[in-house]
Design an enzyme around this catalytic site. Structure first.
Site, short mmCIF file in Angstrom:
data_model
loop_
_atom_site.label_atom_id
_atom_site.label_comp_id
_atom_site.label_asym_id
_atom_site.label_seq_id
_atom_site.Cartn_x
_atom_site.Cartn_y
_atom_site.Cartn_z
N ASP A 187 0.88 -1.16 0.00
CA ASP A 187 0.00 0.00 0.00
C ASP A 187 0.93 1.22 0.00
O ASP A 187 2.15 1.08 -0.19
CB ASP A 187 -1.00 -0.03 1.18
N CYS A 235 3.07 -3.37 3.93
CA CYS A 235 2.27 -2.22 4.37
C CYS A 235 3.04 -1.56 5.52
O CYS A 235 4.25 -1.81 5.68
CB CYS A 235 0.84 -2.61 4.74
N THR A 262 2.85 -1.91 8.84
CA THR A 262 3.30 -2.89 9.83
C THR A 262 3.42 -4.30 9.27
O THR A 262 4.03 -5.17 9.90
CB THR A 262 2.27 -2.97 10.98
N GLY A 263 2.80 -4.56 8.15
CA GLY A 263 2.70 -5.92 7.59
C GLY A 263 1.51 -6.68 8.18
O GLY A 263 1.14 -7.74 7.68
N ILE A 264 0.90 -6.12 9.21
CA ILE A 264 -0.17 -6.83 9.92
C ILE A 264 -1.46 -6.89 9.07
O ILE A 264 -2.04 -7.96 8.87
CB ILE A 264 -0.45 -6.19 11.29
N HIS A 269 8.82 -24.83 8.05
CA HIS A 269 7.79 -25.50 8.85
C HIS A 269 6.37 -25.25 8.35
O HIS A 269 5.51 -26.11 8.51
CB HIS A 269 7.87 -25.04 10.31
N HIS A 305 5.74 -31.74 9.15
CA HIS A 305 5.22 -30.40 8.87
C HIS A 305 4.16 -30.45 7.76
O HIS A 305 3.23 -29.65 7.76
CB HIS A 305 6.36 -29.45 8.50
C1 RB5 Z 1 -1.74 2.61 6.63
O1 RB5 Z 1 -1.71 3.78 7.37
C2 RB5 Z 1 -1.55 1.42 7.57
O2 RB5 Z 1 -2.68 1.26 8.38
C3 RB5 Z 1 -1.29 0.15 6.78
O3 RB5 Z 1 -0.19 0.34 5.96
C4 RB5 Z 1 -0.96 -1.09 7.59
O4 RB5 Z 1 0.06 -0.88 8.49
C5 RB5 Z 1 -2.10 -1.82 8.13
O5 RB5 Z 1 -1.95 -2.89 8.76
#
Ligand code: RB5
Length: 149
Positions: A8, A65, A67-69, A98, A133
């Site tokens: 993103d 992104c 955080t990648g989360i 794994h 695995h």
């Molecule tokens: C964008 O501000 C941010 O929320 C997105 O890049 C990401 O970290 C979401 O998990």
């Protein structure tokens, strides 16, 4: 090996650094954007990569992104996708060895480009170990089927 990448706006710069690495190493890849830093919604890009990997069009996906989360949560909604959020090379190796992870998620606000490149190289260089695995990964596939009933 065929890789598809997306990010993103918050992962744009790190994605570009990873594209440079893939070019340097001569990997076959497709970069599906975005091309500007305008704000976009990460689930749209996770969807593109996840569907392409799940369909077998690419062997590996990479999503970046802030955080990648968000990318990992979104990508893991697609059947056949095993997306792993990694911030160390160790995690990337384990995710492949794994978990047979097929999508790597990274956070531009969490790690720098040098660390991220090392993580991507480890992810691409490591094979799935199979054996016990494989049974566990099959259990994940079974859970996917179960949750769709
Ligand atoms: C964008 O501000 C941010 O929320 C997105 O890049 C990401 O970290 C979401 O998990």
């Amino acid at each position: 090996m065929k890789i598809i990448l997306a990010s993103d706006h918050a992962g744009l710069e790190l994605r570009k650094a990873l594209v440079d690495l893939l070019q340097e190493k001569g990997h076959a890849f497709q970069d599906v954007g975005p091309t500007t830093s305008d704000s976009v919604d990460y689930p749209d890009f996770a969807r593109t990569v996840a569907r392409a990997v799940a369909a077998g069009e690419f062997t590996h996906g990479v999503l970046v992104c802030g955080t990648g989360i968000g990318m990992s949560i979104a990508a893991n909604k697609y059947r056949g996708v095993r997306a792993a959020l990694c911030s160390t090379e160790f995690e990337a190796r384990m995710a492949r060895e794994h978990n047979d992870a097929n999508v790597l998620c990274l956070g531009q606000r969490v790690i720098g480009p040098g660390v991220a490149k090392g993580i991507l190289e480890a992810f691409l260089a490591t094979a799935f170990a199979g054996g016990k695995h494989a049974r566990r990964v099959q259990m994940i596939r079974d859970a996917e089927s179960e949750s769709q009933r």
